[in-house]
Design an enzyme around this catalytic site. Structure first.
Site, short mmCIF file in Angstrom:
data_model
loop_
_atom_site.label_atom_id
_atom_site.label_comp_id
_atom_site.label_asym_id
_atom_site.label_seq_id
_atom_site.Cartn_x
_atom_site.Cartn_y
_atom_site.Cartn_z
N GLU A 61 -88.74 104.42 49.42
CA GLU A 61 -87.54 104.97 50.07
C GLU A 61 -87.88 105.71 51.36
O GLU A 61 -87.00 105.97 52.19
CB GLU A 61 -86.80 105.88 49.11
CG GLU A 61 -87.56 107.11 48.70
CD GLU A 61 -87.06 107.68 47.39
OE1 GLU A 61 -86.67 108.85 47.38
OE2 GLU A 61 -87.05 106.95 46.38
N ARG A 88 -83.99 95.62 53.05
CA ARG A 88 -84.42 96.59 54.06
C ARG A 88 -85.52 96.05 54.97
O ARG A 88 -85.62 96.48 56.13
CB ARG A 88 -84.89 97.89 53.39
CG ARG A 88 -83.74 98.74 52.89
CD ARG A 88 -84.19 100.03 52.28
NE ARG A 88 -83.03 100.85 51.91
CZ ARG A 88 -83.07 101.87 51.08
NH1 ARG A 88 -84.22 102.23 50.53
NH2 ARG A 88 -81.98 102.56 50.80
N SER A 124 -88.19 100.44 39.52
CA SER A 124 -88.54 101.37 38.45
C SER A 124 -87.29 101.91 37.76
O SER A 124 -87.39 102.46 36.64
CB SER A 124 -89.35 102.54 39.02
OG SER A 124 -88.55 103.33 39.89
N GLY A 137 -78.04 102.28 42.95
CA GLY A 137 -79.00 101.75 41.98
C GLY A 137 -79.10 102.61 40.74
O GLY A 137 -79.21 102.08 39.62
N ARG A 190 -80.06 111.80 37.13
CA ARG A 190 -80.79 111.86 35.86
C ARG A 190 -80.25 112.99 34.98
O ARG A 190 -80.02 112.81 33.78
CB ARG A 190 -82.29 112.05 36.12
CG ARG A 190 -83.00 110.78 36.51
CD ARG A 190 -84.37 111.04 37.11
NE ARG A 190 -85.12 109.81 37.34
CZ ARG A 190 -84.93 108.98 38.35
NH1 ARG A 190 -83.99 109.25 39.25
NH2 ARG A 190 -85.65 107.88 38.48
N ARG A 211 -77.78 92.59 43.92
CA ARG A 211 -78.93 93.41 43.54
C ARG A 211 -79.42 93.01 42.15
O ARG A 211 -78.62 92.68 41.25
CB ARG A 211 -78.57 94.90 43.57
CG ARG A 211 -78.17 95.39 44.94
CD ARG A 211 -78.10 96.90 45.02
NE ARG A 211 -79.44 97.51 44.92
CZ ARG A 211 -79.65 98.81 45.04
NH1 ARG A 211 -78.64 99.64 45.24
NH2 ARG A 211 -80.88 99.29 44.95
#
Length: 458
Positions: free
Chosen positions: A336, A367, A187, A112, A38, A140
């Site tokens: 996660e 997963r 998200s 991601g 970020r 994905r």
């Protein structure tokens, strides 16, 4: 759906080390992947140079840095600030914004954050851009970003399947304005758009229209990072954000340790017994890994703050004969953490259900299928639910453990291997995605588990 293996296993499987006694662990972890990527995006779009101290150096962050460099952003390694200790995991970074150009093919790997954060930023460049990644990354979900760019006036070309690869030609600006998306799959779709939104001509009024919004703390992290750089972000309602157009302030920042990567180390105290100290645990944070402080006591751990550290005491642990309860847990806030906590649940004495994690089917691998496959191959009884997993404890035995190119699957195998002899992870190198030093850190942790009486753990 069966989980499938991917591209590059290590030549020899990594045999997870057994704990021989209670742990006396002391772990210092590198920086947060979520915060590092970020801050890299915001620094690249800022109105001046920024220094990022203690950043993560891993495959995910390397892919972000490579993409930014391709677009023309200046990135230099710098020495620590005067009086600051050097980062043992890699250099600090000086990010210098520049006019961005296209003519590039961005490799997102399996990251991601890279595949969802870079396209909106790259749309502000001038020229053609292609976005692609590892073979499994093409499975994905990316449709929300592709449609969002098109709705914002970017001319996007894809195969119509809502996945990579896709291409567009940037004009140097993005219109912005009102936009609705379905971010049910991740998200990161929201965060990726919000991070670049201050540079859109009209800013962005973003509304989520799906039934659920997983991992909300990650969006809160994004909003906090924007506000720290002087960006005005309003939140009129849950699932609605208004980012006002304007400059993104240059800012020097220090990255916190990755608290999600702390999960296997913290869980190890409950499995092997003893204590694990996680160094420099932040007093306040937007990282979802902070939830470990309240989650681990559900299994009987004692978790305390000691100065700047977090100390997890697992008592005698499963290795010492402790009986761990089953749990019913909604992990929609932080999926996660699921691989580590599911591995722990498989070693407990009562059934557990972990839900709120259906979106993990679209992560580095499916997963849910992968956890069920690995644990069941080891003698477990794990069943997929629509939105999670049901774990019925059963005696586990040594077996091959597939990582599926997924760092959190590899570390889940290490957790089980603390008390189950013969767990052989096919690709421990997959941990380089967010924690390249995992094998060495794990070996050092397990090396603290020397029993006083010389006995051998079960």
């Amino acid at each position: 759906m069966a989980a499938t293996t991917h591209s590059h296993p290590t030549p020899e499987p990594w045999r997870a080390p057994l704990a021989r006694g209670p742990l006396r662990g002391d772990v210092s972890l590198p920086g947060s992947k979520s915060l590092t990527n970020r801050e890299l995006v915001l620094a690249a779009l800022a109105d001046g140079p920024s220094t990022i101290r203690l950043p993560l150096h891993s495959r995910d962050s390397a892919l972000m840095l490579a993409g930014l460099r391709q677009l023309g952003v200046g990135i230099d390694e710098v020495a620590p600030a005067d009086g600051a200790a050097p980062n043992p995991y890699g250099p600090d970074l000086r990010i210098t914004p520049a006019a961005m150009h296209g003519g590039v093919r961005l490799d997102c790997g399996l990251a991601g954050t890279v595949m969802r954060f870079l396209p909106p930023l790259a749309a502000l460049a001038t020229g053609p851009v292609t976005v692609d990644g590892d073979p499994y990354a093409r499975k994905r979900p990316m449709g929300a970003i592709i449609r969002a760019l098109a709705d914002l006036g970017v001319d996007v070309t894809d195969d119509g399947d809502g996945a990579m690869p896709f291409s567009f030609t940037g004009t140097g600006s993005v219109r912005g304005g009102a936009l609705s998306i379905d971010a049910s799959a991740s998200s990161q779709f929201v965060s990726g758009l919000l991070l670049s939104a201050p540079r859109f001509d009209e800013g962005l009024h973003l509304t989520h229209v799906g039934e659920r919004l997983p991992s909300l703390p990650h969006i809160e992290m994004t909003v906090a990072a924007l506000r720290a750089r002087g960006v005005r972000v309003d939140e009129p309602a849950i699932g609605e954000w208004v980012v006002h157009p304007g400059p993104i302030a240059a800012r020097d920042t220090t990255i916190e340790p990755d608290l999600s990567n702390a999960a296997p180390f913290a869980v190890a105290a409950l499995v092997a017994g003893g204590t694990v100290r996680i160094r420099t645990w932040p007093a306040e944070t937007t990282q979802v890994g902070a939830d470990l402080e309240t989650l681990l006591p559900l299994w009987g751990a004692t978790v305390v703050r000691d100065g700047d550290d977090l100390v997890v005491d697992g008592g005698v642990g499963i290795r010492g004969g402790a009986s761990l309860p089953g749990v019913t847990l909604d992990l929609s806030r932080g999926g996660e953490l699921a691989p580590a906590l599911v591995a722990l649940s498989a070693l407990a004495d009562e059934p557990s259900e972990v839900t709120g994690i259906g979106h993990l089917r679209g992560h580095e691998t499916d997963r849910l299928a992968a956890l069920a496959a690995d644990l069941n191959r080891s003698g477990g009884a794990v069943h997929e639910l629509d939105d999670g997993l049901r774990i019925t404890p059963a005696p586990l035995h040594g077996s091959a453990w597939a990582a599926y190119d997924d760092h959190r699957m590899a570390t889940a195998g290490a957790i089980v291997g603390l008390v189950v002899d013969g767990i052989a992870v096919d690709d421990i190198g997959s941990t380089a995605k967010t924690l390249p030093q995992f094998p060495e850190l794990w070996a050092a942790l397990v090396a603290t588990s020397v029993p006083a009486d010389g006995s051998v753990s079960r």
